[in-house]
Scaffold this active site. Structure first.
Site, PDB file in Angstrom:
ATOM      1  NE  ARG A   1      38.331  44.674  45.075  1.00  0.00           N
ATOM      2  CZ  ARG A   1      38.755  45.583  45.967  1.00  0.00           C
ATOM      3  NH1 ARG A   1      38.119  45.768  47.090  1.00  0.00           N
ATOM      4  NH2 ARG A   1      39.802  46.344  45.686  1.00  0.00           N
TER       5      ARG A   1
ATOM      6  CG  HIS B   1      33.709  49.006  48.494  1.00  0.00           C
ATOM      7  ND1 HIS B   1      33.965  48.339  47.326  1.00  0.00           N
ATOM      8  CD2 HIS B   1      34.909  49.088  49.141  1.00  0.00           C
ATOM      9  CE1 HIS B   1      35.258  48.031  47.270  1.00  0.00           C
ATOM     10  NE2 HIS B   1      35.845  48.477  48.360  1.00  0.00           N
TER      11      HIS B   1
HETATM   12  P1  NAP Z   1      47.577  41.734  50.741  1.00  0.00           P
HETATM   13  O1  NAP Z   1      48.465  42.490  51.682  1.00  0.00           O
HETATM   14  O2  NAP Z   1      47.956  41.611  49.324  1.00  0.00           O
HETATM   15  O3  NAP Z   1      47.391  40.282  51.367  1.00  0.00           O
HETATM   16  C1  NAP Z   1      46.687  39.256  50.736  1.00  0.00           C
HETATM   17  C2  NAP Z   1      46.683  38.024  51.630  1.00  0.00           C
HETATM   18  O4  NAP Z   1      45.878  37.003  51.008  1.00  0.00           O
HETATM   19  C3  NAP Z   1      48.084  37.431  51.817  1.00  0.00           C
HETATM   20  O5  NAP Z   1      48.226  36.966  53.141  1.00  0.00           O
HETATM   21  C4  NAP Z   1      48.091  36.250  50.838  1.00  0.00           C
HETATM   22  O6  NAP Z   1      48.923  35.169  51.221  1.00  0.00           O
HETATM   23  C5  NAP Z   1      46.640  35.797  50.922  1.00  0.00           C
HETATM   24  N1  NAP Z   1      46.260  35.038  49.726  1.00  0.00           N
HETATM   25  C6  NAP Z   1      46.276  35.441  48.424  1.00  0.00           C
HETATM   26  N2  NAP Z   1      45.872  34.434  47.613  1.00  0.00           N
HETATM   27  C7  NAP Z   1      45.621  33.376  48.413  1.00  0.00           C
HETATM   28  C8  NAP Z   1      45.187  32.059  48.183  1.00  0.00           C
HETATM   29  N3  NAP Z   1      44.940  31.601  46.934  1.00  0.00           N
HETATM   30  N4  NAP Z   1      45.041  31.235  49.235  1.00  0.00           N
HETATM   31  C9  NAP Z   1      45.306  31.664  50.492  1.00  0.00           C
HETATM   32  N5  NAP Z   1      45.713  32.915  50.797  1.00  0.00           N
HETATM   33  C10 NAP Z   1      45.867  33.758  49.764  1.00  0.00           C
HETATM   34  O7  NAP Z   1      46.110  42.346  50.768  1.00  0.00           O
HETATM   35  P2  NAP Z   1      45.480  43.405  51.779  1.00  0.00           P
HETATM   36  O8  NAP Z   1      46.123  44.724  51.615  1.00  0.00           O
HETATM   37  O9  NAP Z   1      45.450  42.789  53.135  1.00  0.00           O
HETATM   38  O10 NAP Z   1      44.008  43.514  51.173  1.00  0.00           O
HETATM   39  C11 NAP Z   1      43.186  42.385  50.990  1.00  0.00           C
HETATM   40  C12 NAP Z   1      42.006  42.741  50.117  1.00  0.00           C
HETATM   41  O11 NAP Z   1      41.075  43.514  50.863  1.00  0.00           O
HETATM   42  C13 NAP Z   1      42.311  43.614  48.902  1.00  0.00           C
HETATM   43  O12 NAP Z   1      42.813  42.865  47.830  1.00  0.00           O
HETATM   44  C14 NAP Z   1      40.970  44.227  48.595  1.00  0.00           C
HETATM   45  O13 NAP Z   1      40.281  43.403  47.683  1.00  0.00           O
HETATM   46  C15 NAP Z   1      40.239  44.206  49.934  1.00  0.00           C
HETATM   47  N6  NAP Z   1      39.977  45.557  50.458  1.00  0.00           N
HETATM   48  C16 NAP Z   1      38.703  45.902  50.737  1.00  0.00           C
HETATM   49  C17 NAP Z   1      38.429  47.134  51.272  1.00  0.00           C
HETATM   50  C18 NAP Z   1      37.026  47.537  51.635  1.00  0.00           C
HETATM   51  O14 NAP Z   1      36.791  48.693  51.956  1.00  0.00           O
HETATM   52  N7  NAP Z   1      36.076  46.638  51.622  1.00  0.00           N
HETATM   53  C19 NAP Z   1      39.468  48.030  51.524  1.00  0.00           C
HETATM   54  C20 NAP Z   1      40.759  47.649  51.215  1.00  0.00           C
HETATM   55  C21 NAP Z   1      41.009  46.398  50.673  1.00  0.00           C
HETATM   56  P3  NAP Z   1      50.521  35.338  51.194  1.00  0.00           P
HETATM   57  O15 NAP Z   1      50.822  36.340  52.270  1.00  0.00           O
HETATM   58  O16 NAP Z   1      51.041  34.006  51.521  1.00  0.00           O
HETATM   59  O17 NAP Z   1      50.887  35.844  49.825  1.00  0.00           O
HETATM   60  C1  GLV Z   2      39.317  49.075  48.524  1.00  0.00           C
HETATM   61  O1  GLV Z   2      38.471  48.299  48.274  1.00  0.00           O
HETATM   62  C2  GLV Z   2      40.715  48.838  48.283  1.00  0.00           C
HETATM   63  O2  GLV Z   2      41.069  47.917  47.547  1.00  0.00           O
HETATM   64  O3  GLV Z   2      41.522  49.615  48.852  1.00  0.00           O
END
Ligand code: NAP
Ligand code: GLV
Length: 310
Positions: free
Chosen positions: A225, A273
């Site tokens: 983000r 994005h």
């Molecule tokens: P997720 O499954 O919710 O995983 C989040 C990870 O971050 C977990 O490993 C969590 O640790 C860790 N985390 C959260 N807060 C933390 C902190 N304060 N310190 C250290 N580690 C922390 O998320 P995801 O599905 O992988 O997605 C991640 C992010 O990618 C989304 O929230 C979104 O913003 C972004 N995204 C971007 C796109 C794009 O096109 N650019 C697409 C999709 C998503 P724990 O496992 O220990 O809880």
């Molecule tokens: C895209 O940014 C998502 O959160 O899936």
């Protein structure tokens, strides 16, 4: 019972309404602005809802985020606090993110920007870089996307490490967790990939202090983000040489305004994005399945934890 749909353009709303209607025969699906009786709305499917939209529905039982992140839902100060949130994740989203991260890590690893410049200058300039096992790459966030990205990088041979809130074990990846191990995680990192969710704890985490803790001349890839990055700190770190190159997929304001310095910066690659935009047809099927499961059981495997922020 009505499912309310909102995305930031009318065209997208219509597309999603029609698609979900096709996938959920017998359900009533409607654009948020066309709903006459707000009391009928029990589910909302949204991307970046307008503040107050969801508070309008007194019988709302569940909110579905069209995407993995739920920060865009939690950003609404009038959000009804106790309504559970489902996020939209799946193999499609993970695969796209693996591709994006591999592409940009390899690009920085092989110093492609400098190689392409050499071509433009008709200069026969052979850039020899260390082999991947001698390149330290760090992934912040080891959830669905971060763990898959880290595994992909480890499979490519990179010396891969990852950082999360709670301890993790991922084959081929050196894992670190919590504040206490953040320094050790950052120290020695040459390419840093951010895949954290945007929460109070992670807002502005890509800042001057963090950049200083990386190897001098490190590269940064932000595909989580825009709110994670302190824009000014990145520009200063590039100016000083502490950061060599950055790839940015996400921004504080999207679309990135025309006059933003990032657009023309020679050391910054901007993508709009697209790191992992869920394919709408696939996303629709996942969302329809999650809505059905939630209606039948009151839960589903993709529930987010609103209190935690992701
Ligand atoms: P997720 O499954 O919710 O995983 C989040 C990870 O971050 C977990 O490993 C969590 O640790 C860790 N985390 C959260 N807060 C933390 C902190 N304060 N310190 C250290 N580690 C922390 O998320 P995801 O599905 O992988 O997605 C991640 C992010 O990618 C989304 O929230 C979104 O913003 C972004 N995204 C971007 C796109 C794009 O096109 N650019 C697409 C999709 C998503 P724990 O496992 O220990 O809880
Ligand atoms: C895209 O940014 C998502 O959160 O899936």
């Amino acid at each position: 019972m009505t499912v309310a749909v909102y995305l930031p353009t009318e065209e997208k709303i219509q597309w999603w309404v029609e698609m979900l209607q096709g996938l959920l025969p017998g359900w009533e699906i409607a654009s948020i602005d066309s709903i006459d009786d707000p009391a009928q709305v029990k589910q909302a499917v949204v991307w970046r809802p307008r503040s107050g939209d969801l508070a309008n529905f007194p019988n709302l039982e569940v909110i579905v985020s069209i995407g993995a992140g739920i920060d865009h839902v939690l950003a609404d100060p009038k959000l009804p606090k106790k309504v559970p949130i489902i996020r939209t994740v799946g193999d499609d989203l993970t695969q796209r993110m693996r591709e994006y991260v591999a592409l940009h890590v390899l690009r920085h690893h092989r110093d492609m920007p400098r190689q392409l410049q050499a071509q433009e200058d008709k200069e026969w300039h052979a850039i020899v870089v260390p082999v991947a096992p001698h390149r330290v790459v760090g992934v912040m966030g080891l959830g669905n996307l971060g763990a898959a990205a880290a595994t992909t990088l480890a499979d490519l041979g990179f010396s891969t490490r990852g950082w999360s809130k709670s301890p993790k074990s991922i084959q081929g990846v050196d894992t670190f967790s919590g504040e206490d191990e953040f320094d050790a995680f950052l120290s020695g990192c040459e390419i840093l990939v951010n895949l954290l969710p945007l929460t109070d704890a992670t807002t502005g985490i890509l800042n001057a202090e963090l950049f200083e803790r990386l190897v001098s001349g490190a590269c940064v890839i932000n595909c989580a983000r825009g709110g994670h990055l302190v824009d000014e700190d990145l520009l200063n770190a590039i100016e000083s040489g502490q950061i060599k190159q950055a790839t940015l997929d996400v921004f504080h304001v999207e679309p990135l305004p025309n006059d933003h310095m990032f657009w023309e910066h020679p050391s910054i690659t901007v993508t709009p994005h697209v790191a992992s935009q869920i394919d709408a047809a696939t996303g629709g099927r996942l969302i329809a399945a999650n809505l059905r499961t939630f209606a039948e059981t009151g839960t589903c495997p993709d529930m987010a934890d609103a209190a935690r922020g992701y």
